[in-house]
Scaffold this active site. Structure first.
Site, PDB file in Angstrom:
ATOM      1  N   HIS A 113       0.826  -1.212   0.000  1.00 42.95           N
ATOM      2  CA  HIS A 113       0.000   0.000   0.000  1.00 42.95           C
ATOM      3  C   HIS A 113       0.856   1.255   0.000  1.00 42.95           C
ATOM      4  O   HIS A 113       0.547   2.236  -0.657  1.00 42.95           O
ATOM      5  CB  HIS A 113      -0.921  -0.011   1.207  1.00 42.95           C
TER       6      HIS A 113
ATOM      7  N   CYS B  90      -6.328  -0.789 -17.950  1.00 44.80           N
ATOM      8  CA  CYS B  90      -5.848   0.072 -16.854  1.00 44.80           C
ATOM      9  C   CYS B  90      -4.793  -0.588 -15.973  1.00 44.80           C
ATOM     10  O   CYS B  90      -4.513  -0.112 -14.888  1.00 44.80           O
ATOM     11  CB  CYS B  90      -7.020   0.562 -16.012  1.00 44.80           C
TER      12      CYS B  90
HETATM   13  C1  PEP Z   1      -5.326  -4.706 -12.424  1.00 39.88           C
HETATM   14  O1  PEP Z   1      -5.518  -5.774 -11.849  1.00 39.88           O
HETATM   15  O2  PEP Z   1      -4.713  -4.602 -13.507  1.00 39.88           O
HETATM   16  C2  PEP Z   1      -5.834  -3.449 -11.844  1.00 39.88           C
HETATM   17  C3  PEP Z   1      -5.789  -2.325 -12.515  1.00 39.88           C
HETATM   18  O3  PEP Z   1      -6.290  -3.481 -10.569  1.00 39.88           O
HETATM   19  P1  PEP Z   1      -5.343  -3.527  -9.280  1.00 39.88           P
HETATM   20  O4  PEP Z   1      -3.931  -3.344  -9.736  1.00 39.88           O
HETATM   21  O5  PEP Z   1      -5.822  -2.464  -8.379  1.00 39.88           O
HETATM   22  O6  PEP Z   1      -5.604  -4.911  -8.775  1.00 39.88           O
END
Ligand code: PEP
Ligand code: MG
Length: 754
Positions: free
Chosen positions: A367, A679
């Site tokens: 985090h 993303c």
């Molecule tokens: C992912 O899994 O690519 C994502 C964008 O979510 P996180 O990194 O928050 O798990």
């Protein structure tokens, strides 16, 4: 052994040594006086100090009793002779007949053959051996336990002197002292950027200046009182707010140690040698740290870490110094060094003064790492033992992109990094010039570059990065920073501020907790495989109260505007149906109570679980948009834990299976005429982003620092041409394991900046 308060007592000796240390003489003269004092006081014919050099050899730095000519000439390897043995084991050694020990090695130039009894202790600091302190006697005498302790205490004073750098003046070129040697350390790359500055320990080591006790009884009482206060503090924390989970476990462990008889006995014994309570704690802590460094069992290492934390607490309790570096006293070019740190603690420091962050225990997906990236602080994680290897104020360089840390760098190393930082700044300047230009490929395809965010501070980077919309807002960060569940009003306030501050649109991702994202105040369940366990939408649907209040906060924050919400970790289309039903319920509730609702509501799904790859048609018929979370999608496709250094980099995201899966998603979305975004972290890397554009992705969301480099790559490529090339490569039955090579070759040939 003289009694404690008579002349020649340990107390008197320690006081004399303190005085000797304060005298304005050269470092060599000071060391020479110190060995004379020790020898006289301990009724020993010999007292010698060996200092560990950077080349791993122990060099005789001062002696009383051995041939003076041997000083700075006699050296031995770690492990060689009795002195080398002590250095390697980091443990004292007392012998009445040294010559008969199997490790004894004779150094003719010292003239030590006439001495029989031998007592040596390691000079330790933070568990690291800095040297060895030895006394020798002609007689076959047996050293008392108390004498060993006295010598260990004296070794603490010497450790202070060595670590301070005072001996640098008498070091010959090529024979640098280990304690002050430059170190090149490797960790994991957490947050990009190069930072040069000086060490600020997040948990500053308490500098014990008062080593010699005036009154042993008083010191014992001080120790008891502090332990009592510390115990009470821990009990209070445990009883207080019913805090559960990890946090509780740590506190329980603390309580266990705070009541541990062995530990308390060692502290009392140390005090009985005539030192202050804080010096006793430091000595016992030193021994524990030395053990920690030789311990490879992860469970025991964890426990020794706990013990170390507890000793720190006790030191702070005894000296009244605060437990963490005061963020208000940060120098201008601070590089924070910490064993671990919570995200909230990092946010308390003044970003303008932070040049970097180095963490011992945290890796890239912790985090605090997420916050460090948000703040743009160059950060390296997983650096073994870093808190023990640096001193407050040491020069240090952090290269967050390469995962490298340089401690006390040589001038040439420093100038190389300065050059790297300058180049980077120049490149940033070039990206800056692209800021207001649209990201259009050479063949006229416009690519929508969006930003990933999770904190309000992120939103302020939008202007700088030249993006208008947020493609992924990780709502769990607010929950991770809080000490209890944020109330609906607090969630609403954050979402509204984010929407207000964003010129374009914000895509909120509902709470993605569980797995590695643990909320300290939430009840946790032991799971064999947390990444495959009860997390994200699964918690949301099983505990609809939590998800519903979040949806209500989102719907209210988006009143009168377009609101986009997506759900993480959906594995079955039916889960999306259930989530949509909750949204409908909340909308009806708000309407019934007269609240204004969003003018346009778009509901989407993250493609993170491979099972969705075979439900895309059903999914796209229902969803308004989809967004590929490539971090999780790749982790599940390759069965390689994204947080595990040993496996995370085993498979290339530009391998044929991953690219085929991503192409399948792009084709399905295009067929259904539904918007598609990606993303995950891969979208922020120019070569990967180029490949995505080739596969048909037209919207990519990334961290603000990636926007410039990705835009430059997009503007240099031809989407149609690369698309054709990629499709041909992926259609082959003997596709190369990774397409990184051909993609790089394409970029080189076309002059695409990477
Ligand atoms: C992912 O899994 O690519 C994502 C964008 O979510 P996180 O990194 O928050 O798990
Ligand atoms: Mg994810």
């Amino acid at each position: 052994m003289p009694t404690r308060n008579a002349p020649g007592s340990p107390r008197l000796l320690l006081r004399r040594l303190r005085e000797a240390m304060a005298e304005p003489v050269s470092a060599q003269a000071r060391l020479d006086r110190i060995v004379v004092q020790i020898a006289a006081n301990m009724v020993a014919e010999v007292c010698s100090v060996y200092v560990l050099r950077a080349d791993g050899r122990l060099e005789l730095f001062a002696t009383e009793g051995l041939n003076r000519e041997a000083v700075h000439l006699t050296t031995m390897r770690a492990g060689e002779g009795l002195v080398g043995l002590i250095a390697r084991n980091a443990e004292p050694l007392a012998l009445s007949e040294a010559q008969s020990h199997p490790s004894f090695s004779y150094k003719p130039e010292t003239g030590e053959e006439i001495y029989n009894a031998f007592l040596g202790v390691p000079i330790l600091r933070g568990g690291n051996t800095l040297g060895v302190l030895v006394v020798q006697n002609r007689a076959h005498r047996v050293y008392a336990e108390e004498e060993v302790e006295v010598l260990e205490t004296i070794a603490m004073l010497l450790a202070e002197m060595i670590a301070s750098g005072e001996l640098q003046a008498i070091v010959r070129p090529g024979a640098e002292i280990a304690a002050r040697r430059p170190l090149a350390l490797k960790g994991s790359a957490v947050s990009e950027g190069v930072g040069l500055g000086h060490v600020v320990l997040h948990q500053p080591r308490v500098v014990v200046t008062q080593i010699v006790a005036e009154d042993t009884g008083k010191e014992l009482r001080r120790l008891e009182e502090s332990i009592e206060a510390m115990r009470a503090g821990i009990d209070q924390l445990l009883d207080g707010d019913g805090s559960a989970g990890d946090h509780r476990e740590v506190l329980e462990t603390y309580r266990m140690f705070a009541n541990d008889r062995g530990w308390l006995r060692r502290l009392r014994e140390a005090i009985s040698t005539g030192v202050t309570a804080e010096a006793a704690v430091e000595r016992v802590q030193n021994d524990a740290r030395a053990r920690l460094q030789r311990q490879t069992d992860p469970y025991l290492r964890e426990r020794l870490h706990d013990l170390d934390d507890l000793a720190n607490r006790l030191l702070h309790q005894l000296t009244g110094q605060s437990l963490v570096a005061g963020p208000e006293t940060l120098p201008d070019n601070a590089v924070l060094v910490a064993r671990s740190m919570g995200p909230a603690a990092l946010l308390e420091y003044d970003r303008k003064r932070l040049r970097g962050l180095v963490l011992e225990d945290a890796g890239g997906s912790s985090h605090v790492a997420i916050v460090a990236r948000s703040l743009g602080v160059p950060t390296v994680g997983d650096v073994d033992n870093i808190t023990s290897l640096v001193e407050q104020g040491d020069a240090i360089i952090v290269d967050g992109g390469a995962g490298e840390v340089q401690v006390r760098p040589q001038p040439d190393v420093e100038s190389a990094y300065r050059e790297k930082a300058r180049l980077r700044a120049r490149r940033q300047e070039q990206y800056h010039q692209l800021r207001d230009k649209p990201a259009v490929t050479r063949d006229g395809q416009t690519i929508d570059l969006l930003m990933n965010a999770g904190l309000l501070v992120d939103v302020h980077h939008m202007g700088e990065a030249g993006v208008a919309s947020i493609g992924l807002f990780r709502t769990e960060l607010q929950f991770m920073l809080a000490s209890q569940f944020p109330r609906l009003e607090q969630q609403y306030a954050l979402y509204k501020q984010v929407i207000d501050a964003t010129p374009g649109c914000v895509t909120f991702r509902t709470l993605d907790i569980g797995g590695d994202k643990i909320l300290p105040y939430m009840q946790t369940y032991e799971e064999e495989n947390p990444a495959l366990g009860w997390r994200a939408i699964r918690i949301g649907l099983d505990r609809p109260g939590l998800l519903r209040s979040q949806l209500r906060a989102l719907l209210r924050a988006g009143a009168g505007r377009e609101l986009r919400v997506m759900f993480p970790m959906v594995a079955m289309v039916s889960e999306f149906d259930a989530a949509r039903a909750l949204v409908a319920r909340e909308l009806a509730h708000l309407t019934r109570h007269g609240y204004e609702t969003p003018s346009l509501l778009k509901l989407g799904v993250m493609i993170e679980v491979p099972s969705l790859l075979w439900q895309l048609d059903e999914l796209l018929a229902r969803a308004d948009f989809i967004s590929v979370g490539s971090n999780d999608l790749v982790q599940y496709l390759t069965a390689a834990d994204r947080d595990n250094r040993r496996v995370a980099n085993r498979f290339d995201v530009l391998s044929a299976p991953v690219l085929r899966a991503l192409a399948h998603v792009a084709d399905s979305a295009a067929r259904a005429g539904k918007p598609l975004t990606l993303c995950g972290e891969m979208g922020g890397r120019p070569l990967e982003a180029m490949a995505l554009v080739g596969l048909g992705y037209r919207a990519i969301s990334m961290s603000p620092a990636s926007v410039g480099p990705v835009k430059a790559a997009v503007m240099g490529m031809d989407a149609g041409e690369l698309g054709g090339l990629l499709r041909d490569l992926l259609a082959k039955t003997d596709a190369a394991p990774s397409l990184r090579g051909p993609l790089k070759a394409y970029a080189d040939a076309k002059g695409v900046p990477l």
